[in-house]
Motif scaffolding. Structure first.
Motif, PDB file in Angstrom:
ATOM      1  N   SER A  43      -2.801   5.700   3.180  1.00 29.36           N
ATOM      2  CA  SER A  43      -4.204   6.031   2.995  1.00 29.36           C
ATOM      3  C   SER A  43      -4.662   7.085   4.005  1.00 29.36           C
ATOM      4  O   SER A  43      -5.370   8.035   3.643  1.00 29.36           O
ATOM      5  N   CYS A  44      -4.254   6.918   5.256  1.00 29.81           N
ATOM      6  CA  CYS A  44      -4.590   7.908   6.292  1.00 29.81           C
ATOM      7  C   CYS A  44      -4.035   9.278   5.920  1.00 29.81           C
ATOM      8  O   CYS A  44      -4.719  10.294   6.071  1.00 29.81           O
ATOM      9  N   MET A  45      -2.824   9.297   5.423  1.00 28.13           N
ATOM     10  CA  MET A  45      -2.201  10.564   5.037  1.00 28.13           C
ATOM     11  C   MET A  45      -2.969  11.201   3.879  1.00 28.13           C
ATOM     12  O   MET A  45      -3.227  12.404   3.885  1.00 28.13           O
ATOM     13  N   LYS A  46      -3.335  10.392   2.909  1.00 29.15           N
ATOM     14  CA  LYS A  46      -4.050  10.890   1.739  1.00 29.15           C
ATOM     15  C   LYS A  46      -5.423  11.443   2.128  1.00 29.15           C
ATOM     16  O   LYS A  46      -5.869  12.449   1.591  1.00 29.15           O
ATOM     17  N   LYS A  47      -6.089  10.771   3.068  1.00 32.58           N
ATOM     18  CA  LYS A  47      -7.433  11.169   3.489  1.00 32.58           C
ATOM     19  C   LYS A  47      -7.415  12.257   4.556  1.00 32.58           C
ATOM     20  O   LYS A  47      -8.461  12.763   4.944  1.00 32.58           O
ATOM     21  N   GLY A  48      -6.231  12.584   5.069  1.00 34.83           N
ATOM     22  CA  GLY A  48      -6.124  13.627   6.082  1.00 34.83           C
ATOM     23  C   GLY A  48      -6.474  13.157   7.487  1.00 34.83           C
ATOM     24  O   GLY A  48      -6.756  13.963   8.359  1.00 34.83           O
ATOM     25  N   TYR A  49      -6.455  11.841   7.697  1.00 34.95           N
ATOM     26  CA  TYR A  49      -6.746  11.296   9.020  1.00 34.95           C
ATOM     27  C   TYR A  49      -5.555  11.500   9.948  1.00 34.95           C
ATOM     28  O   TYR A  49      -4.418  11.623   9.494  1.00 34.95           O
ATOM     29  N   CYS A  57      -4.663   1.413  12.327  1.00 31.72           N
ATOM     30  CA  CYS A  57      -5.108   0.011  12.375  1.00 31.72           C
ATOM     31  C   CYS A  57      -6.501  -0.157  11.776  1.00 31.72           C
ATOM     32  O   CYS A  57      -6.754  -1.136  11.066  1.00 31.72           O
ATOM     33  N   TRP A  58      -7.408   0.791  12.036  1.00 31.67           N
ATOM     34  CA  TRP A  58      -8.744   0.724  11.439  1.00 31.67           C
ATOM     35  C   TRP A  58      -8.672   0.852   9.929  1.00 31.67           C
ATOM     36  O   TRP A  58      -9.332   0.103   9.196  1.00 31.67           O
ATOM     37  N   GLU A  59      -7.894   1.801   9.443  1.00 28.88           N
ATOM     38  CA  GLU A  59      -7.766   1.992   7.998  1.00 28.88           C
ATOM     39  C   GLU A  59      -7.115   0.775   7.356  1.00 28.88           C
ATOM     40  O   GLU A  59      -7.546   0.318   6.287  1.00 28.88           O
ATOM     41  N   THR A  60      -6.118   0.219   8.024  1.00 29.30           N
ATOM     42  CA  THR A  60      -5.448  -0.984   7.518  1.00 29.30           C
ATOM     43  C   THR A  60      -6.430  -2.149   7.440  1.00 29.30           C
ATOM     44  O   THR A  60      -6.486  -2.865   6.437  1.00 29.30           O
ATOM     45  N   ARG A  61      -7.226  -2.316   8.490  1.00 29.38           N
ATOM     46  CA  ARG A  61      -8.235  -3.385   8.507  1.00 29.38           C
ATOM     47  C   ARG A  61      -9.230  -3.195   7.367  1.00 29.38           C
ATOM     48  O   ARG A  61      -9.570  -4.147   6.657  1.00 29.38           O
ATOM     49  N   ASN A  62      -9.690  -1.973   7.183  1.00 27.36           N
ATOM     50  CA  ASN A  62     -10.645  -1.703   6.108  1.00 27.36           C
ATOM     51  C   ASN A  62     -10.065  -2.037   4.740  1.00 27.36           C
ATOM     52  O   ASN A  62     -10.753  -2.613   3.890  1.00 27.36           O
ATOM     53  N   LEU A  63      -8.815  -1.699   4.511  1.00 21.81           N
ATOM     54  CA  LEU A  63      -8.167  -2.005   3.238  1.00 21.81           C
ATOM     55  C   LEU A  63      -7.946  -3.500   3.066  1.00 21.81           C
ATOM     56  O   LEU A  63      -8.196  -4.057   1.992  1.00 21.81           O
ATOM     57  N   ARG A  64      -7.494  -4.135   4.117  1.00 23.40           N
ATOM     58  CA  ARG A  64      -7.129  -5.552   4.043  1.00 23.40           C
ATOM     59  C   ARG A  64      -8.322  -6.451   3.805  1.00 23.40           C
ATOM     60  O   ARG A  64      -8.227  -7.437   3.077  1.00 23.40           O
TER      61      ARG A  64
END
Length: 69
Positions: A43-49, A57-64
């Motif tokens: 997701s980070c890669m797709k969003k360019g983060y 970890c933040w993106e993972t938490r948001n998804l989870r």
């Protein structure tokens, strides 16, 4: 979550900001966290983060926890 061969190869060829290999980073975590971390990194890669551990970890938490009431 099932990871495709293409996703696995992408992670194996990706470096995090600190130089850690993305696949090795995922493999160093618990079995329960691995699918979520993979989703977070992709997701980070797709969003360019940035591929920094805290960003992942933040993106993972948001998804989870996105679907919790």
């Amino acid at each position: 979550m099932k990871i495709t061969d293409e996703q696995k190869k992408l992670l194996q060829n990706t470096k995090l900001m600190d130089g850690t290999n993305a696949w090795e980073f995922v493999q160093s975590k618990s079995e329960a966290d691995k699918p979520w971390l993979i989703a977070g990194i992709l997701s980070c890669m797709k969003k360019g983060y940035n591929l920094h551990e805290s960003e992942i970890c933040w993106e993972t938490r948001n998804l989870r926890y996105a679907q919790l009431p």
